[in-house]
Motif scaffolding. Structure first.
Motif, PDB file in Angstrom:
ATOM      1  N   SER A   1       0.852  -1.202   0.000  1.00 31.45           N
ATOM      2  CA  SER A   1       0.000   0.000   0.000  1.00 31.45           C
ATOM      3  C   SER A   1       0.879   1.239   0.000  1.00 31.45           C
ATOM      4  O   SER A   1       2.024   1.214   0.464  1.00 31.45           O
ATOM      5  CB  SER A   1      -0.927   0.018   1.223  1.00 31.45           C
ATOM      6  OG  SER A   1      -0.180   0.171   2.415  1.00 31.45           O
ATOM      7  N   THR A   2       0.343   2.316  -0.514  1.00 31.04           N
ATOM      8  CA  THR A   2       1.039   3.604  -0.505  1.00 31.04           C
ATOM      9  C   THR A   2      -0.001   4.715  -0.533  1.00 31.04           C
ATOM     10  O   THR A   2      -1.130   4.513  -1.031  1.00 31.04           O
ATOM     11  CB  THR A   2       1.994   3.744  -1.710  1.00 31.04           C
ATOM     12  OG1 THR A   2       2.760   4.942  -1.580  1.00 31.04           O
ATOM     13  CG2 THR A   2       1.224   3.812  -3.022  1.00 31.04           C
ATOM     14  N   SER A   3       0.355   5.878   0.005  1.00 29.98           N
ATOM     15  CA  SER A   3      -0.593   6.991   0.101  1.00 29.98           C
ATOM     16  C   SER A   3      -0.042   8.229  -0.600  1.00 29.98           C
ATOM     17  O   SER A   3       1.178   8.432  -0.688  1.00 29.98           O
ATOM     18  CB  SER A   3      -0.882   7.336   1.568  1.00 29.98           C
ATOM     19  OG  SER A   3      -1.529   6.271   2.221  1.00 29.98           O
ATOM     20  N   VAL A   4      -0.951   9.066  -1.064  1.00 28.33           N
ATOM     21  CA  VAL A   4      -0.602  10.346  -1.656  1.00 28.33           C
ATOM     22  C   VAL A   4      -1.489  11.421  -1.019  1.00 28.33           C
ATOM     23  O   VAL A   4      -2.681  11.197  -0.773  1.00 28.33           O
ATOM     24  CB  VAL A   4      -0.780  10.326  -3.187  1.00 28.33           C
ATOM     25  CG1 VAL A   4      -2.184   9.932  -3.589  1.00 28.33           C
ATOM     26  CG2 VAL A   4      -0.437  11.688  -3.783  1.00 28.33           C
ATOM     27  N   GLN A   5      -0.902  12.561  -0.729  1.00 28.63           N
ATOM     28  CA  GLN A   5      -1.665  13.655  -0.144  1.00 28.63           C
ATOM     29  C   GLN A   5      -2.350  14.441  -1.256  1.00 28.63           C
ATOM     30  O   GLN A   5      -1.700  14.905  -2.185  1.00 28.63           O
ATOM     31  CB  GLN A   5      -0.750  14.582   0.662  1.00 28.63           C
ATOM     32  CG  GLN A   5      -1.488  15.568   1.547  1.00 28.63           C
ATOM     33  CD  GLN A   5      -0.552  16.316   2.484  1.00 28.63           C
ATOM     34  OE1 GLN A   5       0.259  17.130   2.057  1.00 28.63           O
ATOM     35  NE2 GLN A   5      -0.655  16.017   3.777  1.00 28.63           N
ATOM     36  N   VAL A   6      -3.666  14.583  -1.140  1.00 26.86           N
ATOM     37  CA  VAL A   6      -4.458  15.298  -2.143  1.00 26.86           C
ATOM     38  C   VAL A   6      -5.218  16.430  -1.446  1.00 26.86           C
ATOM     39  O   VAL A   6      -5.279  16.493  -0.215  1.00 26.86           O
ATOM     40  CB  VAL A   6      -5.430  14.336  -2.855  1.00 26.86           C
ATOM     41  CG1 VAL A   6      -4.661  13.316  -3.680  1.00 26.86           C
ATOM     42  CG2 VAL A   6      -6.338  13.631  -1.848  1.00 26.86           C
ATOM     43  N   TYR A   7      -5.813  17.318  -2.250  1.00 30.13           N
ATOM     44  CA  TYR A   7      -6.439  18.514  -1.698  1.00 30.13           C
ATOM     45  C   TYR A   7      -7.844  18.704  -2.246  1.00 30.13           C
ATOM     46  O   TYR A   7      -8.130  18.392  -3.413  1.00 30.13           O
ATOM     47  CB  TYR A   7      -5.597  19.758  -2.036  1.00 30.13           C
ATOM     48  CG  TYR A   7      -4.212  19.695  -1.441  1.00 30.13           C
ATOM     49  CD1 TYR A   7      -3.968  20.148  -0.151  1.00 30.13           C
ATOM     50  CD2 TYR A   7      -3.152  19.160  -2.169  1.00 30.13           C
ATOM     51  CE1 TYR A   7      -2.699  20.079   0.404  1.00 30.13           C
ATOM     52  CE2 TYR A   7      -1.882  19.081  -1.622  1.00 30.13           C
ATOM     53  CZ  TYR A   7      -1.665  19.538  -0.333  1.00 30.13           C
ATOM     54  OH  TYR A   7      -0.409  19.454   0.215  1.00 30.13           O
ATOM     55  N   ASP A   8      -8.731  19.209  -1.349  1.00 29.87           N
ATOM     56  CA  ASP A   8     -10.095  19.507  -1.782  1.00 29.87           C
ATOM     57  C   ASP A   8     -10.202  20.969  -2.187  1.00 29.87           C
ATOM     58  O   ASP A   8      -9.199  21.696  -2.236  1.00 29.87           O
ATOM     59  CB  ASP A   8     -11.109  19.134  -0.691  1.00 29.87           C
ATOM     60  CG  ASP A   8     -10.914  19.933   0.601  1.00 29.87           C
ATOM     61  OD1 ASP A   8     -10.349  21.054   0.561  1.00 29.87           O
ATOM     62  OD2 ASP A   8     -11.322  19.442   1.670  1.00 29.87           O
ATOM     63  N   SER A   9     -11.428  21.430  -2.470  1.00 28.45           N
ATOM     64  CA  SER A   9     -11.625  22.790  -2.984  1.00 28.45           C
ATOM     65  C   SER A   9     -11.325  23.866  -1.955  1.00 28.45           C
ATOM     66  O   SER A   9     -11.167  25.037  -2.305  1.00 28.45           O
ATOM     67  CB  SER A   9     -13.067  22.947  -3.477  1.00 28.45           C
ATOM     68  OG  SER A   9     -13.990  22.717  -2.415  1.00 28.45           O
ATOM     69  N   LEU A  10     -11.240  23.508  -0.681  1.00 27.59           N
ATOM     70  CA  LEU A  10     -10.887  24.467   0.371  1.00 27.59           C
ATOM     71  C   LEU A  10      -9.388  24.479   0.661  1.00 27.59           C
ATOM     72  O   LEU A  10      -8.922  25.246   1.497  1.00 27.59           O
ATOM     73  CB  LEU A  10     -11.659  24.156   1.659  1.00 27.59           C
ATOM     74  CG  LEU A  10     -13.183  24.232   1.574  1.00 27.59           C
ATOM     75  CD1 LEU A  10     -13.814  23.848   2.915  1.00 27.59           C
ATOM     76  CD2 LEU A  10     -13.635  25.627   1.157  1.00 27.59           C
ATOM     77  N   GLY A  11      -8.655  23.601  -0.011  1.00 25.94           N
ATOM     78  CA  GLY A  11      -7.223  23.506   0.231  1.00 25.94           C
ATOM     79  C   GLY A  11      -6.871  22.611   1.398  1.00 25.94           C
ATOM     80  O   GLY A  11      -5.724  22.618   1.854  1.00 25.94           O
ATOM     81  N   ILE A  12      -7.827  21.837   1.895  1.00 23.88           N
ATOM     82  CA  ILE A  12      -7.578  20.924   3.011  1.00 23.88           C
ATOM     83  C   ILE A  12      -6.957  19.639   2.482  1.00 23.88           C
ATOM     84  O   ILE A  12      -7.399  19.091   1.467  1.00 23.88           O
ATOM     85  CB  ILE A  12      -8.876  20.612   3.775  1.00 23.88           C
ATOM     86  CG1 ILE A  12      -9.466  21.915   4.344  1.00 23.88           C
ATOM     87  CG2 ILE A  12      -8.635  19.607   4.885  1.00 23.88           C
ATOM     88  CD1 ILE A  12     -10.821  21.742   4.991  1.00 23.88           C
ATOM     89  N   ALA A  13      -5.916  19.165   3.162  1.00 26.87           N
ATOM     90  CA  ALA A  13      -5.205  17.964   2.729  1.00 26.87           C
ATOM     91  C   ALA A  13      -5.938  16.702   3.172  1.00 26.87           C
ATOM     92  O   ALA A  13      -6.505  16.636   4.273  1.00 26.87           O
ATOM     93  CB  ALA A  13      -3.787  17.963   3.280  1.00 26.87           C
ATOM     94  N   HIS A  14      -5.930  15.685   2.306  1.00 27.25           N
ATOM     95  CA  HIS A  14      -6.504  14.370   2.595  1.00 27.25           C
ATOM     96  C   HIS A  14      -5.535  13.303   2.113  1.00 27.25           C
ATOM     97  O   HIS A  14      -4.678  13.574   1.257  1.00 27.25           O
ATOM     98  CB  HIS A  14      -7.853  14.193   1.893  1.00 27.25           C
ATOM     99  CG  HIS A  14      -8.865  15.242   2.240  1.00 27.25           C
ATOM    100  ND1 HIS A  14      -9.735  15.118   3.310  1.00 27.25           N
ATOM    101  CD2 HIS A  14      -9.141  16.446   1.666  1.00 27.25           C
ATOM    102  CE1 HIS A  14     -10.504  16.200   3.375  1.00 27.25           C
ATOM    103  NE2 HIS A  14     -10.167  17.013   2.389  1.00 27.25           N
ATOM    104  N   ASN A  15      -5.689  12.118   2.644  1.00 23.09           N
ATOM    105  CA  ASN A  15      -4.864  10.993   2.222  1.00 23.09           C
ATOM    106  C   ASN A  15      -5.654  10.071   1.314  1.00 23.09           C
ATOM    107  O   ASN A  15      -6.708   9.549   1.705  1.00 23.09           O
ATOM    108  CB  ASN A  15      -4.353  10.204   3.427  1.00 23.09           C
ATOM    109  CG  ASN A  15      -3.233  10.927   4.157  1.00 23.09           C
ATOM    110  OD1 ASN A  15      -2.399  11.577   3.525  1.00 23.09           O
ATOM    111  ND2 ASN A  15      -3.214  10.818   5.475  1.00 23.09           N
ATOM    112  N   LEU A  16      -5.154   9.896   0.086  1.00 23.39           N
ATOM    113  CA  LEU A  16      -5.716   8.922  -0.845  1.00 23.39           C
ATOM    114  C   LEU A  16      -4.757   7.738  -0.858  1.00 23.39           C
ATOM    115  O   LEU A  16      -3.595   7.873  -1.261  1.00 23.39           O
ATOM    116  CB  LEU A  16      -5.850   9.530  -2.238  1.00 23.39           C
ATOM    117  CG  LEU A  16      -6.457   8.641  -3.321  1.00 23.39           C
ATOM    118  CD1 LEU A  16      -7.877   8.201  -2.950  1.00 23.39           C
ATOM    119  CD2 LEU A  16      -6.464   9.365  -4.661  1.00 23.39           C
ATOM    120  N   THR A  17      -5.226   6.589  -0.372  1.00 27.97           N
ATOM    121  CA  THR A  17      -4.368   5.413  -0.215  1.00 27.97           C
ATOM    122  C   THR A  17      -4.737   4.351  -1.241  1.00 27.97           C
ATOM    123  O   THR A  17      -5.923   4.110  -1.491  1.00 27.97           O
ATOM    124  CB  THR A  17      -4.501   4.828   1.204  1.00 27.97           C
ATOM    125  OG1 THR A  17      -4.223   5.849   2.167  1.00 27.97           O
ATOM    126  CG2 THR A  17      -3.525   3.673   1.409  1.00 27.97           C
TER     127      THR A  17
END
Length: 410
Positions: A184-200
Motif C-alpha cells: 500500500s502507498t498513500s498520496v496527499q491530495v487537496y479539496d476545494s478548500l485547500g484541506i489535505a486528505h490521504n488517498l491510499t
C-alpha cells in the motif's frame, strides 16, 4: 565689439560650467542622464555686407542637450527595483484620482505603499497593463494582498514496482487487515478548500501477473465508490500490459462541505507507471496536481516586465506588465526634477508598450540604472571651460587696455 565678444564668451563658459557642475553633482543619482552644452557662433549681418569682411560677434548657447546613453546596471537586492536595459521610460502619475498628467523616469527605485500600489521614491504610482497580455491603457499597478487560491486534485501519477515474488492472496480485501493485501502507498491530495486528505492505494496479488487495486479516502474505503478501482496485469517480462490509466471515484462533496476532484465530482484520474520485477515493492515518483491555499511570499519582475506574485503554496500569479514609453525626440522632454520628465510638443506623444516590443528595452529586476555621467570626462571639461573663461576675461582686459591707450592720446 571685443567687449561684447568677451562677455558672450564669459556667459557661455559660465553656463557650460553650470551644466558640468550639475552633472558632477548627480554622478550618483539613479537614472540621471548627463547634459551637454551646445555652443553656436554669432554674427551680426547687414544687407550688402562684404562676405569677406565679416567679423563674428561672439558665442551663444542655443541648447543644453541631454545624453540618453545607457547607464550601468547595479544590483540592489530589492525585488521591486527595476532598470531598463535599452530605450524607454517608466510611466508614473500622481496618486490622485482622474489625474491624467503622466511623468516619465529612468529611476526604477520602486516600493509598495500601504494600499499595495507600486510607487517611485517620490510617491508617484507606476503604470502598467493588467496581467501578462499588455492590452488596454496603462493603469496604476497594485499588488493584491490576497491568498493563493487552492486547487482540487484531479490527477495523480505514480511510478512504482510491485514485487513479483509476493504470494497470491485469496482473502477478501480489508483495509484494516494487512494480511489481505501485499502493498500500500498513500498520496496527499487537496479539496476545494485547500484541506489535505490521504488517498491510499492497496495492491492485492490475485494470480501471477495479476493485481487488484483498491482505494481509501482518509482511511475510509467506503468513500471510494468504485472499489476495486481496477486490475493491473503484467507479462512474463514484468511489463504492464493493462491500461495504466484508472479512475478513483470519491464521494463528493465531502463531509466538510468541500468539493473534490477536477470538476468537483469526486473523480480523480490516476496513471500507474508500474513494473513487476523481483524487487521489493516501492514507489519512485509520486505527483498530484492539487495545492493548498497560500499566503503572499514575494514579488518579482521578469525581463519582459511581468510583475509576479509568489505564494507559499507554490502558486505564481502574473499581476501586471510594466509599461514602457518611448518618444520620437527624447531630447525635447522637459526635465521636472525628482528624476522625472514630462512630454512636450517637440518631444511628441509617448508611445506606450510592453518591454522588449519595438525599440523598448527589457527590464532587469532587483537592479537600478546608475547615472551615465562620466566623471573623468566632466572634470576634464571643467578644466577646459575654466581656461576658456580665463581667456575670455583676458580678451576683455586687453580691449580695456587698448581703449585706455586711445583715451590717453593727447
Amino acid at each position: 565689439m571685443a567687449f561684447q565678444q568677451g562677455l558672450s564668451g564669459l556667459s557661455s563658459s559660465a553656463k557650460a560650467l553650470d551644466v558640468i557642475s550639475h552633472n558632477v553633482a548627480n554622478a550618483n543619482t539613479t537614472g540621471f542622464k548627463a547634459n551637454q552644452t551646445v555652443f553656436a557662433d554669432v554674427y551680426s549681418t547687414t544687407l550688402g555686407a562684404n562676405p569677406y569682411m565679416q567679423v563674428g560677434s561672439g558665442v551663444s548657447v542655443p541648447a543644453v542637450r541631454q545624453s540618453f546613453t545607457q547607464g550601468s546596471i547595479t544590483t540592489t537586492g530589492n525585488a521591486l527595483d527595476m532598470a531598463i536595459n535599452g530605450e524607454g521610460f517608466f510611466i508614473t502619475k500622481r496618486p490622485v484620482a482622474n489625474d491624467l498628467q503622466m511623468f516619465y523616469t529612468r529611476a526604477g527605485e520602486f516600493q509598495l505603499d500601504k494600499d499595495g500600489y507600486v510607487i517611485s521614491a517620490n510617491g508617484y504610482q507606476l503604470l502598467g497593463y493588467p496581467g501578462a497580455a499588455g492590452a488596454g491603457d496603462p493603469q496604476p499597478i497594485r499588488v493584491p494582498f490576497d491568498a493563493g487560491k487552492p486547487a482540487e486534485t484531479s490527477q495523480v501519477e505514480m511510478t512504482f514496482n510491485l514485487d513479483a515474488g509476493q504470494p497470491a492472496i485469496t482473502a477478501t480485501f480489508d483495509a484494516t487487515n494487512p494480511d489481505t493485501y501485499n502493498f500500500s502507498t498513500s498520496v496527499q491530495v487537496y479539496d476545494s478548500l485547500g484541506i489535505a486528505h490521504n488517498l491510499t492505494f492497496y495492491f492485492q496479488k490475485t494470480a501471477p501477473g495479476s493485481w487488484n487495486v483498491y482505494g481509501s479516502f482518509d482511511g475510509d474505503p467506503t468513500l471510494v465508490t468504485n472499489n476495486p478501482i481496477g486490475t493491473m496485469t503484467f507479462d512474463g517480462a514484468g511489463a504492464l500490459t493493462s491500461s495504466p490509466n484508472l479512475t478513483v471515484n470519491v464521494t463528493s462533496p465531502l463531509s466538510n462541505g468541500a468539493d473534490f476532484g477536477g470538476n468537483g465530482d469526486g473523480v480523480v484520474d490516476v496513471t500507474f507507471n508500474a513494473t513487476q520485477y523481483s524487487l521489493a515493492s516501492s514507489v519512485t515518483t509520486l505527483t498530484q496536481d492539487g495545492q493548498p491555499a497560500g499566503e503572499l511570499a514575494s514579488v518579482s519582475v521578469t525581463k519582459e516586465g511581468r510583475l509576479q506574485a509568489r505564494y507559499t503554496n507554490g502558486d505564481v500569479k502574473d499581476i501586471a506588465t510594466v509599461a514602457i514609453a518611448t518618444f520620437r525626440n527624447p531630447n525635447a522632454l522637459i526635465s521636472m526634477g525628482d528624476n522625472m520628465w514630462a512630454a512636450s510638443l517637440e518631444s511628441g506623444q509617448a508611445a506606450a508598450g510592453i518591454p522588449g516590443s519595438g525599440t523598448r528595452g527589457f527590464i532587469s529586476g532587483g537592479a537600478v540604472e546608475s547615472s551615465n555621467v562620466d566623471l573623468t570626462a566632466e572634470l576634464v571639461n571643467m578644466i577646459i571651460q575654466q581656461r576658456a573663461y580665463q581667456a575670455n576675461a583676458q580678451s576683455i582686459r586687453t580691449q580695456d587696455q587698448i581703449l585706455q591707450t586711445v583715451i590717453n592720446l593727447r
